[in-house]
Design a protein around this motif. Structure first.
Motif, short mmCIF file in Angstrom:
data_model
loop_
_atom_site.label_atom_id
_atom_site.label_comp_id
_atom_site.label_asym_id
_atom_site.label_seq_id
_atom_site.Cartn_x
_atom_site.Cartn_y
_atom_site.Cartn_z
N UNK A 292 45.44 63.41 -9.96
CA UNK A 292 45.82 64.37 -11.00
C UNK A 292 46.23 63.64 -12.28
N UNK A 293 47.01 62.59 -12.16
CA UNK A 293 47.48 61.86 -13.34
C UNK A 293 46.35 61.09 -14.00
N UNK A 294 45.53 60.44 -13.20
CA UNK A 294 44.50 59.56 -13.75
C UNK A 294 43.25 60.31 -14.21
N UNK A 295 42.81 61.27 -13.43
CA UNK A 295 41.51 61.89 -13.71
C UNK A 295 41.60 63.34 -14.19
N UNK A 296 42.77 63.87 -14.32
CA UNK A 296 42.89 65.29 -14.63
C UNK A 296 43.08 66.04 -13.33
N UNK A 297 43.31 67.34 -13.42
CA UNK A 297 43.72 68.09 -12.24
C UNK A 297 42.66 68.14 -11.16
N UNK A 298 41.45 68.49 -11.49
CA UNK A 298 40.48 68.75 -10.43
C UNK A 298 39.29 67.81 -10.50
N UNK A 299 39.22 66.96 -9.53
CA UNK A 299 38.01 66.17 -9.29
C UNK A 299 37.64 66.40 -7.83
N UNK A 300 36.49 65.98 -7.45
CA UNK A 300 36.05 66.24 -6.07
C UNK A 300 36.96 65.58 -5.04
N UNK A 301 37.65 64.51 -5.38
CA UNK A 301 38.51 63.82 -4.41
C UNK A 301 39.77 64.61 -4.06
N UNK A 302 40.14 65.57 -4.88
CA UNK A 302 41.31 66.38 -4.57
C UNK A 302 41.08 67.18 -3.29
N UNK A 303 39.86 67.59 -3.06
CA UNK A 303 39.54 68.43 -1.90
C UNK A 303 39.80 67.70 -0.57
N UNK A 304 39.23 66.52 -0.32
CA UNK A 304 39.51 65.87 0.97
C UNK A 304 40.97 65.43 1.12
N UNK A 305 41.58 64.98 0.03
CA UNK A 305 42.99 64.59 0.11
C UNK A 305 43.85 65.80 0.48
N UNK A 306 43.61 66.92 -0.15
CA UNK A 306 44.38 68.14 0.13
C UNK A 306 44.11 68.64 1.55
N UNK A 307 42.86 68.63 1.96
CA UNK A 307 42.50 69.07 3.31
C UNK A 307 43.21 68.21 4.35
N UNK A 308 43.15 66.89 4.18
CA UNK A 308 43.82 65.99 5.11
C UNK A 308 45.33 66.19 5.09
N UNK A 309 45.89 66.42 3.91
CA UNK A 309 47.33 66.65 3.80
C UNK A 309 47.72 67.85 4.65
N UNK A 310 46.98 68.93 4.55
CA UNK A 310 47.33 70.13 5.32
C UNK A 310 47.11 69.94 6.83
N UNK A 311 46.15 69.14 7.21
CA UNK A 311 45.98 68.84 8.63
C UNK A 311 47.19 68.07 9.17
N UNK B 48 51.55 59.30 1.77
CA UNK B 48 50.34 58.63 1.28
C UNK B 48 49.34 59.60 0.68
N UNK B 49 49.13 60.73 1.36
CA UNK B 49 48.20 61.73 0.81
C UNK B 49 48.75 62.37 -0.45
N UNK B 50 50.06 62.63 -0.50
CA UNK B 50 50.66 63.16 -1.73
C UNK B 50 50.51 62.17 -2.88
N UNK B 51 50.69 60.90 -2.59
CA UNK B 51 50.52 59.87 -3.62
C UNK B 51 49.07 59.82 -4.10
N UNK B 52 48.13 59.96 -3.18
CA UNK B 52 46.72 59.98 -3.56
C UNK B 52 46.38 61.17 -4.44
N UNK B 53 46.92 62.33 -4.09
CA UNK B 53 46.69 63.53 -4.90
C UNK B 53 47.32 63.36 -6.28
N UNK B 54 48.55 62.83 -6.33
CA UNK B 54 49.22 62.62 -7.60
C UNK B 54 48.46 61.64 -8.48
#
Length: 88
Positions: free
Chosen positions: A45-64, A36-42
């Protein structure tokens, strides 16, 4: 929602670390959450470009969750070692 999850996962990690057992954890659940988190990150990235502020919490949660998955396998090994040491 993402912030609440980010606050909750460290408590789950602590419990996994201190309990030293995989009992009560679901491997399938952890894998679906990771997916689910990988899908959110993808999507971001696809919709908004590589880096938006939402990438940070999704990535942080993914690593947790990924850390909890690693602890799951560590604790599973502990469970197996305890099972071998028990005398019937």
């Amino acid at each position: 929602m993402l912030i609440c999850f980010a606050v909750s996962w460290p408590a789950a990690l602590y419990k996994s670390w201190t309990s030293r057992t995989s009992k009560g954890k679901s491997l399938l659940f952890l894998c679906f959450i990771l997916l689910g988190y990988l899908s959110g990150i993808a999507k971001i990235i696809v919709q908004d470009g590589f880096f938006t502020f939402l990438v940070i919490p999704y990535t942080f949660n993914f690593f947790l969750i990924f850390a909890d998955l690693i602890l799951y396998f560590r604790n599973l090994r502990f469970d197996k070692m305890r099972g071998k040491n028990q005398v019937c």
